[in-house]
Design a protein around this motif. Structure first.
Motif, PDB file in Angstrom:
ATOM      1  N   TYR A 117       0.863  -1.217  -0.070  1.00 35.87           N
ATOM      2  CA  TYR A 117       0.124  -0.105   0.107  1.00 35.87           C
ATOM      3  C   TYR A 117       0.831   1.344   0.012  1.00 35.87           C
ATOM      4  O   TYR A 117       0.445   2.039  -0.651  1.00 35.87           O
ATOM      5  N   ALA A 118       1.717   1.295   0.673  1.00 35.17           N
ATOM      6  CA  ALA A 118       2.877   2.313   0.874  1.00 35.17           C
ATOM      7  C   ALA A 118       3.501   2.537  -0.390  1.00 35.17           C
ATOM      8  O   ALA A 118       3.779   3.853  -0.985  1.00 35.17           O
ATOM      9  N   LYS A 119       4.027   1.468  -1.109  1.00 34.11           N
ATOM     10  CA  LYS A 119       4.537   1.506  -2.503  1.00 34.11           C
ATOM     11  C   LYS A 119       3.788   2.109  -3.436  1.00 34.11           C
ATOM     12  O   LYS A 119       4.029   3.051  -4.287  1.00 34.11           O
ATOM     13  N   ARG A 120       2.393   1.752  -3.436  1.00 36.56           N
ATOM     14  CA  ARG A 120       1.170   2.359  -4.261  1.00 36.56           C
ATOM     15  C   ARG A 120       1.129   3.884  -3.938  1.00 36.56           C
ATOM     16  O   ARG A 120       1.103   4.588  -5.141  1.00 36.56           O
ATOM     17  N   GLN A 121       1.016   4.274  -2.801  1.00 35.63           N
ATOM     18  CA  GLN A 121       0.858   5.759  -2.635  1.00 35.63           C
ATOM     19  C   GLN A 121       2.144   6.316  -3.190  1.00 35.63           C
ATOM     20  O   GLN A 121       1.855   7.652  -3.803  1.00 35.63           O
ATOM     21  N   ARG A 122       3.354   6.017  -2.749  1.00 37.87           N
ATOM     22  CA  ARG A 122       4.651   6.611  -3.486  1.00 37.87           C
ATOM     23  C   ARG A 122       4.665   6.560  -5.070  1.00 37.87           C
ATOM     24  O   ARG A 122       4.902   7.643  -5.472  1.00 37.87           O
ATOM     25  N   ASN A 123       4.041   5.553  -5.529  1.00 34.90           N
ATOM     26  CA  ASN A 123       4.173   5.780  -7.114  1.00 34.90           C
ATOM     27  C   ASN A 123       3.119   6.508  -7.696  1.00 34.90           C
ATOM     28  O   ASN A 123       3.357   7.227  -8.575  1.00 34.90           O
ATOM     29  N   LYS A 124       2.007   6.749  -7.160  1.00 35.01           N
ATOM     30  CA  LYS A 124       0.922   7.977  -7.333  1.00 35.01           C
ATOM     31  C   LYS A 124       1.707   9.107  -7.080  1.00 35.01           C
ATOM     32  O   LYS A 124       1.394   9.955  -8.220  1.00 35.01           O
ATOM     33  N   LEU A 125       2.348   9.304  -6.285  1.00 37.42           N
ATOM     34  CA  LEU A 125       2.793  10.825  -5.992  1.00 37.42           C
ATOM     35  C   LEU A 125       4.117  10.769  -7.199  1.00 37.42           C
ATOM     36  O   LEU A 125       4.040  12.271  -7.747  1.00 37.42           O
ATOM     37  N   LEU A 126       4.801   9.963  -7.456  1.00 38.84           N
ATOM     38  CA  LEU A 126       5.887  10.100  -8.394  1.00 38.84           C
ATOM     39  C   LEU A 126       5.405  10.241  -9.734  1.00 38.84           C
ATOM     40  O   LEU A 126       5.821  11.081 -10.535  1.00 38.84           O
ATOM     41  N   THR A 127       4.078   9.447 -10.219  1.00 39.54           N
ATOM     42  CA  THR A 127       3.647   9.506 -11.334  1.00 39.54           C
ATOM     43  C   THR A 127       2.832  11.032 -11.479  1.00 39.54           C
ATOM     44  O   THR A 127       3.215  11.468 -12.705  1.00 39.54           O
TER      45      THR A 127
END
Length: 169
Positions: free
Chosen positions: A117-127
């Motif tokens: 879940y944390a990786k998914r949130q980080r990837n959203k911000l990066l995108t």
């Protein structure tokens, strides 16, 4: 000076990591070479008694400590402590990676979920950040001025009392 293709040799004082058997993951010092397949190893500070060990089960590290070949354990221990090898090994990329693998293997199901879940949130911000930069940059790398930037600049100038905004059509 020509570059040597190999930098880690099987030699007295070379520190190696055991890769199989009951010693797996422990650091040992090569004390003597028995033959082309076996060496005498000792790990006085890692809990490894002096014994013969197969070279196939050792991974040589870049570290080497100085002591005479076939030195007794007390001399190996003294050289090991003087070289401060434990601290050097702790910060090496190899050790850090091994520690991370160990941490990851001890995660339970909920921990794996939280990590995902944390990786998914980080990837959203990066995108979002990447797409914003991509939108604001031309193909040749120069900055692109968007319509909303022009509008905001005109509003700011109008508020200051500078140029008048163009009339709407």
């Amino acid at each position: 000076m020509p570059r040597v293709p190999f930098e880690r040799f099987v030699q007295t004082g070379r520190i190696a990591k055991a890769s199989a058997g009951p010693l797996k993951g422990r650091l040992v010092a090569i004390v003597d070479v028995i033959d082309q397949n076996r060496v005498l190893v000792d790990g006085p500070l890692t809990g490894v008694p002096r014994q013969e060990y197969r070279l196939n089960n050792l991974h040589l590290t870049k570290y080497r400590i100085k002591f005479p070949f076939t030195a007794p354990t007390r001399i190996v221990r003294k050289a090991w402590t003087e070289s401060d090898l434990k601290a050097q090994w702790k910060v090496s990329p190899w050790s850090v990676k091994a520690q991370n693998i160990c941490k990851r293997s001890q995660l339970n199901d909920f921990d794996r979920f939280k990590l995902r879940y944390a990786k998914r949130q980080r990837n959203k911000l990066l995108t979002i950040a990447f797409n914003t930069l991509k939108k604001r940059t031309k193909f040749d790398g120069t900055p692109r001025i968007l319509k909303k930037d022009r509008r905001e600049r005109l509003r700011a100038e109008k508020a200051k009392g500078g140029k008048k905004a163009a009339p709407k059509k």
